[in-house]
Design a protein around this motif. Structure first.
Motif, short mmCIF file in Angstrom:
data_model
loop_
_atom_site.label_atom_id
_atom_site.label_comp_id
_atom_site.label_asym_id
_atom_site.label_seq_id
_atom_site.Cartn_x
_atom_site.Cartn_y
_atom_site.Cartn_z
N ARG A 85 0.83 -1.21 0.00
CA ARG A 85 0.00 0.00 0.00
C ARG A 85 0.86 1.26 0.00
N ASP A 86 1.98 1.24 0.75
CA ASP A 86 2.87 2.40 0.74
C ASP A 86 3.45 2.65 -0.65
N ALA A 87 3.83 1.57 -1.33
CA ALA A 87 4.36 1.71 -2.68
C ALA A 87 3.30 2.26 -3.62
N GLU A 93 1.03 9.39 -5.63
CA GLU A 93 1.44 10.75 -5.30
C GLU A 93 2.40 11.31 -6.34
N SER A 94 3.31 10.47 -6.83
CA SER A 94 4.23 10.97 -7.87
C SER A 94 3.48 11.24 -9.18
N ALA A 95 2.50 10.42 -9.51
CA ALA A 95 1.70 10.66 -10.70
C ALA A 95 0.90 11.95 -10.55
N LEU A 96 0.37 12.19 -9.36
CA LEU A 96 -0.38 13.42 -9.10
C LEU A 96 0.53 14.63 -9.18
N ALA A 97 1.73 14.53 -8.61
CA ALA A 97 2.67 15.65 -8.67
C ALA A 97 3.08 15.93 -10.12
N GLY A 98 3.26 14.89 -10.91
CA GLY A 98 3.59 15.08 -12.33
C GLY A 98 2.45 15.74 -13.07
N ALA A 99 1.24 15.32 -12.77
CA ALA A 99 0.07 15.92 -13.44
C ALA A 99 -0.09 17.37 -13.03
N GLN A 100 0.15 17.69 -11.77
CA GLN A 100 0.04 19.07 -11.32
C GLN A 100 1.14 19.93 -11.93
#
Length: 131
Positions: A85-87, A93-100
């Motif tokens: 789950r952590d992975a 979160e990294s996908a969201l940061a990239g999208a943002q």
């Protein structure tokens, strides 16, 4: 002298009773062997572990507390689930940061294709100034 004969007779009776109990017992044990208690409802192997699964988990007792094998299995499974789950959370979160980052630094989707960058505050081509 009476006490001596009484104690001797008592000792003979006790020895005879114990001998008869041991020899006369035959092949049947006095106490039945109880099979070791095993974990009956382990954590599900076919789906992720949920809160209800952890709350319903009851580890069997042994002579010195909980059975180490069952506790180790449960903790290993819960540790693996948490790591997975952590992975997944880190990946999302990294996908969201990239999208943002793309949304902030990316091209402006509301600009007209023929509009020049220095005309951002002016009227669009073909529109007249309505002042």
């Amino acid at each position: 002298m009476r006490v001596f004969w009484f104690l001797l007779l008592t000792m003979v009776v006790v020895v005879a009773a114990v001998t008869l109990a041991v020899v006369g017992g035959g092949g049947s044990p006095v106490l039945q062997d109880v099979p070791a208690e095993r974990l009956t409802d382990p954590l599900p192997a076919t789906r992720p572990v949920g809160r209800a699964d952890v709350e319903a988990l009851r580890l069997p007792m042994s002579a010195r507390g909980y059975r180490m094998v069952d506790v180790d299995e449960a903790l290993d499974r819960l540790g693996a689930e948490l790591a997975e789950r952590d992975a997944r959370i880190a990946e999302l979160e990294s996908a969201l940061a990239g999208a943002q980052a793309t949304a902030v630094n990316g091209p402006d989707l509301f600009k007209q294709p023929d509009q020049q960058p220095d005309q951002e505050s002016g009227p669009y081509p073909g529109e007249e100034d309505q002042r």
